[in-house]
Design a protein around this motif. Structure first.
Motif, short mmCIF file in Angstrom:
data_model
loop_
_atom_site.label_atom_id
_atom_site.label_comp_id
_atom_site.label_asym_id
_atom_site.label_seq_id
_atom_site.Cartn_x
_atom_site.Cartn_y
_atom_site.Cartn_z
N ILE A 1 -3.20 -13.86 145.17
CA ILE A 1 -4.36 -12.97 145.13
C ILE A 1 -4.11 -11.71 145.95
O ILE A 1 -4.42 -10.59 145.51
CB ILE A 1 -5.62 -13.72 145.61
N ILE A 2 -3.51 -11.86 147.11
CA ILE A 2 -3.26 -10.69 147.96
C ILE A 2 -2.11 -9.86 147.43
O ILE A 2 -2.22 -8.63 147.28
CB ILE A 2 -2.99 -11.14 149.41
N HIS A 3 -1.02 -10.50 147.08
CA HIS A 3 0.20 -9.74 146.76
C HIS A 3 0.24 -9.26 145.31
O HIS A 3 1.12 -8.47 144.96
CB HIS A 3 1.42 -10.56 147.14
N GLU A 4 -0.72 -9.69 144.49
CA GLU A 4 -0.85 -9.11 143.15
C GLU A 4 -2.04 -8.15 143.08
O GLU A 4 -2.42 -7.72 141.99
CB GLU A 4 -0.98 -10.21 142.10
N GLY A 5 -2.62 -7.83 144.23
CA GLY A 5 -3.70 -6.85 144.26
C GLY A 5 -4.98 -7.31 143.60
O GLY A 5 -5.73 -6.50 143.04
N LEU A 6 -5.29 -8.60 143.68
CA LEU A 6 -6.49 -9.16 143.05
C LEU A 6 -7.65 -9.31 144.03
O LEU A 6 -8.67 -9.92 143.70
CB LEU A 6 -6.15 -10.53 142.43
N VAL A 7 -7.51 -8.74 145.20
CA VAL A 7 -8.52 -8.85 146.26
C VAL A 7 -9.70 -7.92 145.95
O VAL A 7 -9.52 -6.81 145.45
CB VAL A 7 -7.89 -8.47 147.62
N GLN B 1 -11.39 -5.66 147.66
CA GLN B 1 -11.13 -5.01 148.93
C GLN B 1 -12.41 -4.53 149.61
O GLN B 1 -12.52 -4.56 150.84
CB GLN B 1 -10.18 -3.82 148.74
N ASP B 2 -13.39 -4.15 148.83
CA ASP B 2 -14.65 -3.70 149.42
C ASP B 2 -15.33 -4.85 150.16
O ASP B 2 -15.79 -4.68 151.29
CB ASP B 2 -15.58 -3.16 148.33
N TYR B 3 -15.36 -6.02 149.53
CA TYR B 3 -15.98 -7.18 150.19
C TYR B 3 -15.19 -7.57 151.43
O TYR B 3 -15.76 -7.86 152.50
CB TYR B 3 -16.08 -8.37 149.22
N GLU C 1 -5.56 -8.39 157.51
CA GLU C 1 -4.17 -7.93 157.63
C GLU C 1 -3.28 -9.05 158.17
O GLU C 1 -2.15 -9.24 157.69
CB GLU C 1 -4.10 -6.70 158.54
N GLU C 2 -3.79 -9.77 159.15
CA GLU C 2 -3.01 -10.88 159.71
C GLU C 2 -2.79 -11.97 158.66
O GLU C 2 -1.71 -12.56 158.56
CB GLU C 2 -3.70 -11.46 160.94
N LEU D 1 -9.46 -22.86 151.80
CA LEU D 1 -10.42 -22.80 150.70
C LEU D 1 -11.65 -21.99 151.08
O LEU D 1 -12.24 -21.30 150.23
CB LEU D 1 -10.83 -24.22 150.30
N ALA D 2 -12.06 -22.05 152.35
CA ALA D 2 -13.22 -21.28 152.80
C ALA D 2 -12.92 -19.78 152.83
O ALA D 2 -13.85 -18.96 152.81
CB ALA D 2 -13.67 -21.77 154.16
N CYS D 3 -11.64 -19.42 152.88
CA CYS D 3 -11.26 -18.00 152.83
C CYS D 3 -11.31 -17.44 151.41
O CYS D 3 -11.58 -16.25 151.21
CB CYS D 3 -9.85 -17.81 153.38
N LEU D 4 -11.03 -18.28 150.43
CA LEU D 4 -10.83 -17.81 149.07
C LEU D 4 -12.01 -17.03 148.48
O LEU D 4 -11.82 -15.94 147.92
CB LEU D 4 -10.46 -18.98 148.15
N PRO D 5 -13.25 -17.53 148.57
CA PRO D 5 -14.35 -16.78 147.93
C PRO D 5 -14.54 -15.38 148.49
O PRO D 5 -14.91 -14.46 147.74
CB PRO D 5 -15.58 -17.66 148.20
N ALA D 6 -14.28 -15.19 149.77
CA ALA D 6 -14.43 -13.86 150.37
C ALA D 6 -13.34 -12.92 149.85
O ALA D 6 -13.59 -11.73 149.62
CB ALA D 6 -14.37 -13.95 151.89
N LEU D 7 -12.14 -13.44 149.66
CA LEU D 7 -11.05 -12.58 149.20
C LEU D 7 -11.30 -12.00 147.82
O LEU D 7 -10.88 -10.89 147.51
CB LEU D 7 -9.74 -13.37 149.20
N VAL D 8 -12.02 -12.76 146.98
CA VAL D 8 -12.24 -12.30 145.60
C VAL D 8 -13.67 -11.83 145.37
O VAL D 8 -14.04 -11.50 144.24
CB VAL D 8 -11.87 -13.40 144.59
N GLY D 9 -14.49 -11.80 146.43
CA GLY D 9 -15.87 -11.35 146.29
C GLY D 9 -16.76 -12.30 145.51
O GLY D 9 -17.78 -11.89 144.93
N ALA D 10 -16.41 -13.59 145.48
CA ALA D 10 -17.19 -14.55 144.70
C ALA D 10 -18.61 -14.71 145.22
O ALA D 10 -19.51 -15.10 144.46
CB ALA D 10 -16.47 -15.91 144.71
N TRP D 11 -18.82 -14.41 146.50
CA TRP D 11 -20.15 -14.57 147.10
C TRP D 11 -21.16 -13.55 146.58
O TRP D 11 -22.36 -13.67 146.84
CB TRP D 11 -20.06 -14.43 148.62
#
Length: 712
Positions: free
Chosen positions: A238-244, A246-248, A257-258, A316-326
């Motif tokens: 998700i991160i390295h293919e630019g699927l994030v 980014q606004d969320y 970044e870390e 798993l708790a990180c994943l929804p925030a990375l893709v804006g699922a919330w």
């Protein structure tokens, strides 16, 4: 709110079991006797259905083997030989023994042991906590289920209810991760099925072929205990293919970044080697999850049960925030909606009554605690068990039998039946069933508060747990009026009725209807974190967890409200893959002696060991089974219906082999819940389970277990 029992009535009650569905029940009473139970047809979650476990609950109530009077042991421990005594005799014996133990060794020589055999705010998990905290007994750390996942979840997103289960009907992609929903969360399935019929894709991630996986669009089978590698590889893609989104991420997360740098090594190829899943399947899963919104993840309680289970939940708790699922209803993560209930845990635990620094013993270590392996000082001289059957659910069964057989151990068990554990008791006390008691039920699977009305008078001399502890308080000379509150007062004290979530809900309205949805937005608009607002120290999703600085911990809810003697060992601030201790990923050693990974999931007809002694449920489950893949069976000369012995260094049990594709190659499945008394060779899968704890929150490691199988 006095209880008024009617000879002929339909009483609205609630299922008492440790299940996310917490069903609203219609209890049918004729001539003062329960004749049947039904799912409440007007309850939005129950929708008129009960499960295979509780459909005939009256058979449990009136079973010929019900314990209806106090009993005293007359034969050897484990023999099941008892005589009837009075309540006065039972309480006098307990009082005399405990006072002598306290005088000789101090109160920490007494150990309570309980879990959620009854799940209610009056008679459930916390009912004995004030008593034992006041007594000064050892604190019992009850981290059997969801403790590790809860630690990880709170570290990442805080104690938020997350998604409304009913909002899954609005999801476009649903991942059921370590969740056999049709067996363990059946009343949520209609909302998933509605989404599926509307075009949503349903993906099950589970090593085991289940009824739920058969209903899904895709079943991804992962080697036991390696799911963390899969979740981190999804983050990598998700991160390295630019699927994030980014606004969320920029607005509502910290540590991106870390995390991005941290997951560089967690490639799909790495995960494929660990999990056995093809790298392209992993890439496709990550892409679909990120681009099909709203996407939802439902995690099951089994998710934490290996060495790295806590870090898996962190990922798993990180994943929804990375893709804006919330952002939308139907998007996000569902762990425990119980976080929505404004329960006054401090009042239920009364940790303030405990002596600061009182020692803590984890229930997963009960066998070691009773046999001296933990080197406790003073040793445990008395064990008090209620709402649990540890001899079937706790690990290292042979060691636990040895401990329970000690003649110098004074054991008291409060029970409805003479369980395997109760057979080792010195005193057995009769407990009521749900239709004989009052309770107020929160839920860890939906957003409805449910009142259980008493339908009939207690059978024999059985008493509810709350009444039991009132009697014990009198026996031990407690004077504080707190210990003598009525059931109604306990209910009123248990909730913060002034909370916004309780607006419009009163004891009187619950008495009238039997249930109420918390005062939260409807499922079709409920998106609690569309604009952040996470209850973490930063107010954001902590991809890099600030709470990690304090080290490993168990939430006080799982340990009688105590924060003393927390583990405190170092915890990675970023989600990190930890390979299994035993069950093995692709790079793991596969010892020739124990080459098979064993999992012991829930049975369809039992709830842990509850119903393991009832004819209807036991006949549906049949004998203890062991599911093997054909390749593993052929290599051992095993065919379906052969009797096999499953063993490792901790013990062995006997089962009937079932050869098929339910299990992956290298994995065997032994559903748990059968009683020792009805098992061949007088042992169950618990005989093989390790006592090791997982990485976070003192979670158990049921699914991190190596065995060998041969013909019996």
């Amino acid at each position: 709110m006095p209880t008024q029992l009617l000879n002929d009535a339909t009483v609205i009650g609630a299922c008492p079991h440790d299940c996310p569905d917490t069903c609203s029940m219609r209890v049918l009473v004729q001539d003062g006797k329960v004749t049947g139970v039904q799912g409440n047809p007007v309850h939005p979650f129950t929708q008129g259905r009960l499960c295979a476990k509780t459909n005939h609950y009256q058979e449990r109530v009136y079973h010929a083997d019900r314990i209806l009077h106090p009993l005293r042991r007359t034969g050897p421990k484990g023999s099941g030989e008892f005589e009837r005594i009075s309540w006065d005799e039972a309480l006098a014996t307990i009082g005399e023994k405990w006072k002598a133990i306290i005088a000789a060794d101090g109160p920490t020589a007494i150990l309570p042991y309980s879990y959620l055999g009854t799940q209610g705010l009056v008679n459930g998990l916390t009912v004995g906590d004030p008593f034992f905290n006041k007594l000064g007994a050892t604190v019992s750390e009850r981290s059997f289920c969801d403790s590790g996942a809860s630690t990880a979840y709170v570290m990442t997103v805080g104690p938020t209810p997350g998604m409304d289960p009913e909002s899954f009907q609005h999801s476009r992609l649903i991942i059921l991760w370590a969740c056999n929903m049709l067996s363990t969360n059946a009343h949520m399935w209609p909302f998933v099925d509605r989404a599926k019929k509307n075009g949503a894709k349903v993906i099950v991630i589970d090593p085991v072929k289940t009824g739920t996986s058969a209903m899904a669009d895709q079943h991804i089978r992962v080697r036991p205990g390696t799911d963390g590698a899969l979740a981190l590889a999804m983050i990598h893609v998700i991160i390295h293919e630019g699927l994030v989104d980014q606004d969320y991420v920029d607005r509502y997360t910290v540590g991106f970044e870390e995390l991005a740098e941290h997951v560089v090594p967690y490639t799909p190829e790495f995960a494929a080697q660990e999990t056995g899943i093809d790298a392209e399947v992993i890439r496709t899963l990550a892409r679909e999850y990120a681009t099909t919104q709203p996407s939802a993840i439902r995690i099951g309680v089994a998710i934490e049960r290996s060495a790295g289970g806590g870090q898996l939940v962190r990922a798993l708790a990180c994943l929804p925030a990375l893709v804006g699922a919330w952002r939308k209803p139907g998007g996000g993560l569902l762990q425990l909606p119980l976080w929505a209930f404004p329960v006054r845990w401090d009042v239920l635990h009364r940790a303030d009554l405990a002596t600061p620094g009182t020692r803590v013993v984890n229930q997963w270590q009960l066998g070691r605690a009773l046999t001296g392996d933990l080197k406790l000082d003073p040793p445990v001289r008395s064990l008090f068990v209620y709402n649990s059957n540890p001899l079937v659910v706790a690990p290292n069964q042979l060691l636990l039998k040895e401990g329970l057989a000690r003649e110098d151990l004074f054991t008291v068990v409060s029970e409805q039946f003479l369980t395997d554990t109760a057979r080792y008791a010195d005193i057995v006390l009769p407990a009521t069933t749900q239709v004989e008691q009052v309770d107020l039920m929160f839920s860890w699977g939906h957003l409805y508060l449910t009142l259980n009305r008493q339908a009939i008078a207690p059978l024999g001399e059985s008493v509810a747990n709350a009444e039991l502890f009132r009697r014990l308080a009198t026996t031990m000379g407690f004077e504080d009026p707190f210990f003598y509150r009525s059931d109604e007062q306990i209910m009123r004290d248990a909730m913060d009725w002034a909370s916004p979530a309780m607006q419009g809900i009163t004891m009187e309205s619950l008495e009238e209807q039997g249930w109420a949805r918390l005062n939260l937005p409807a499922a079709d608009v409920f998106a609690p974190h569309a604009q952040g607002g996470f209850p973490t120290p930063s107010g954001k999703v902590e991809l890099k967890a600030s709470m990690a600085a304090g080290g490993n911990f168990v939430l006080p809810t799982f340990r009688q409200g105590s924060n003393d003697h927390q583990d405190g060992s170092p915890v990675p601030a970023l989600p990190t893959y930890r390979p299994p201790n035993e069950s093995g990923g692709g790079k793991q050693r596969r010892p020739a002696r124990y080459p098979l990974a064993m999992m012991s999931p829930k049975s369809h007809s039992f709830l842990n060991s509850t119903y393991g002694n009832l004819r209807r449920q036991a006949s549906r489950e049949g004998e203890q089974k062991l599911f093997l893949h054909p390749s593993d069976a052929t290599a051992r000369g095993i065919r379906s219906d052969d009797v096999v012995r499953v063993h490792n260094d901790r013990g062995s049990f006997v089962a009937v082999a079932k050869v098929g594709d339910e299990a992956m190659p290298g994995v065997v499945i032994a559903p748990m819940g059968h009683w020792i008394a009805s098992s061949r060779a007088q042992a169950t899968p618990a005989a093989l389970n390790p006592t090791a704890l997982a990485d976070l929150g003192g979670a158990p490691t049921f699914s991190d277990n190596r065995v060998e199988v041969g013909l019996a």
